[in-house]
Design a protein around this motif. Sequence first.
Motif, PDB file in Angstrom:
ATOM      1  N   HIS A 199       2.779  -3.506   5.915  1.00  4.10           N
ATOM      2  CA  HIS A 199       3.217  -4.862   5.555  1.00  4.10           C
ATOM      3  C   HIS A 199       4.216  -5.389   6.573  1.00  4.10           C
ATOM      4  O   HIS A 199       4.168  -6.559   6.956  1.00  4.10           O
ATOM      5  CB  HIS A 199       3.837  -4.868   4.161  1.00  4.10           C
ATOM      6  CG  HIS A 199       2.808  -4.900   3.067  1.00  4.10           C
ATOM      7  ND1 HIS A 199       1.980  -5.979   2.862  1.00  4.10           N
ATOM      8  CD2 HIS A 199       2.453  -3.982   2.149  1.00  4.10           C
ATOM      9  CE1 HIS A 199       1.163  -5.722   1.857  1.00  4.10           C
ATOM     10  NE2 HIS A 199       1.431  -4.506   1.410  1.00  4.10           N
ATOM     11  N   VAL A 206       3.339 -12.205  11.799  1.00  3.49           N
ATOM     12  CA  VAL A 206       3.440 -13.557  11.256  1.00  3.49           C
ATOM     13  C   VAL A 206       4.683 -14.254  11.825  1.00  3.49           C
ATOM     14  O   VAL A 206       4.633 -15.418  12.209  1.00  3.49           O
ATOM     15  CB  VAL A 206       3.484 -13.524   9.715  1.00  3.49           C
ATOM     16  CG1 VAL A 206       3.884 -14.883   9.152  1.00  3.49           C
ATOM     17  CG2 VAL A 206       2.129 -13.107   9.166  1.00  3.49           C
ATOM     18  N   TYR A 256      -2.152 -12.736   3.444  1.00  5.47           N
ATOM     19  CA  TYR A 256      -1.438 -13.095   4.670  1.00  5.47           C
ATOM     20  C   TYR A 256      -2.084 -14.300   5.351  1.00  5.47           C
ATOM     21  O   TYR A 256      -1.397 -15.200   5.834  1.00  5.47           O
ATOM     22  CB  TYR A 256      -1.386 -11.914   5.638  1.00  5.47           C
ATOM     23  CG  TYR A 256      -0.301 -10.924   5.289  1.00  5.47           C
ATOM     24  CD1 TYR A 256       1.031 -11.284   5.380  1.00  5.47           C
ATOM     25  CD2 TYR A 256      -0.612  -9.652   4.840  1.00  5.47           C
ATOM     26  CE1 TYR A 256       2.034 -10.401   5.042  1.00  5.47           C
ATOM     27  CE2 TYR A 256       0.389  -8.742   4.501  1.00  5.47           C
ATOM     28  CZ  TYR A 256       1.700  -9.128   4.609  1.00  5.47           C
ATOM     29  OH  TYR A 256       2.692  -8.261   4.274  1.00  5.47           O
TER      30      TYR A 256
END
Lengths: 374, 188
Positions: A199, A206, A256
């Motif tokens: 993650h 991101v 995501y």
Amino acid sequence: MSWYRNRVERDLTRWQTAGWVSDQGASAIRTDLRSRQSPFGAAPIFAVLGAVLFGFAVMSFVAAHWTGMSKLARLGLLLATLWGCYGAAAVLFQRQLAAFAHAAVLGGIAVYGASIMLIAQMYHMEGSPPDAVLMWALGALLAAVLARSNPALAATFVLLVVWTWWERSLTHGPHWSFLPAWAAAAGVAVWLGWRPSLHLAALSLVAWLEPLGYFILDHHAHWIIVAIGAAVAIAAAVAGPAIDRHIQASAALFAYGLAVAFVGLYVMQFLDRYSIFGSQQYSESIQRLLLLAVFTLAILLAGMFWALAHDNRGALWLAYAAFAIEIFTLYVRTFGTLLNTSLFFLVAATIVSLLAWAAYRLHQRKTPPQEAAV
Amino acid sequence: MNSSRKILLALAIIALAQTAVLAGIVIDRVRLLQSGREIVLPIIPVDPRDLFRGEYVRLSYSVGSVPSRLLEGPKPGRNDAFYVVLEKAADGAWQPVKVSAAMPAETSPDRVVLKGRALHEWMQSPTARQLVRYGIESYFVPEGQGKRLEDLAREKKLAARIAVDGRGNAAIKGLIIDGVVQYEEPLL
């Protein structure tokens, strides 16, 4: 993990009274639950927190610029602390206290970073500060690989993000060199296979990707980010089973992708107004904003439906939150200019009510009453 | 090799590698300070401040502002390294005379090459001046002494002794106040 144990315990008692689970089976399940080590026990968390605080202590020590000692003595002290941390890790690993050993490794990484800063301070070096952060991140990555240390890997991802943000703030460029460094760390994350660090890998990517639109093409190219996010979400939705055969990730990838697309759209609508408005007339720009808002809400609703139908809880909550943020910002930004307050609430209420009804229907279809009666 | 030996080896490699990196930085600096060419540049210490790394004084150099027209060749990007050639004038002061993206070969004893970075886009106009940083703009002082330096600067002339190596890297060797070396930096 104790919440999971409590929940199973509750269900187990219920199933036992109903006669579905034998007493023998129930006690076997309980033994299994107890034998499983919780990855998030209090001791490792406190140990890691201790290591982080220890790092801060070393750094403020550095900041005080202790002049009483010669440079050599200061260097010696730092290196002794560095070796002390890894030595402590060795002892702890040998005593099978892995959680504490990893905290000691993290402490070593903190001292390493503090040493870079101290040496720069001792010699009045400036250079390019992000380079120092990269050097720190690579040291952390090395520790993550060799000691198979998840906390060290987590630190690597955090440092990589600091590196790329700092570098971008200086160069105002896209900073492509983040990608190979990230790929190396992400490879280690896959190899170690610890879910939270996967993650973190996604989150750090991101963090690099989301502002990318500001640095490429006309510096307002957020539509690329939206397209990338949407492509990832669609790929995860379409090729889900194929992806999950290799690594159980399609649900997370979908979430995501949705999040990346939403943030990109949010930036276009509310943060970087030039990206959609350009030099347009006001009335025309409001039309564009509303079009984009409708598009955003449609994407979020589609995401919600997909998440509901495929039991993707993460994506569902994310879409709910995004929906609320979108509506709220839209309300604040257009209030008094175009939409009458009550009209706006009416529209929002209608959408959400329809959503609730649709969700209810979907839920009914998925779980027929006779099964849901328990 | 059993697993406990393996982890010992792994930790030793981590500690050694990180030590090597730190030692590398120190050795590089010591080499620069020891063997680099020494020049003296006038400075103005400005606004001492507290940061994560401790108290330091920002040193402002007259050569930190370079006429944009001195650039020869392609424009350097933001935060990219480029080279500034300084020339010693008749009065002994160093003046920038040339800027280039590639390292120039300068052999004259009256010239020295410094590596710099610009925080802003290079401006084309003939009258513009470019702010250049050479990595010698921070001087760390013991807690509480930044103010003293700043006060000194008001009535006295301050200068920095700078060591410059063959690749244009610069390091602060010490500070000179009214011609007297006041802050001397030991190598180790």
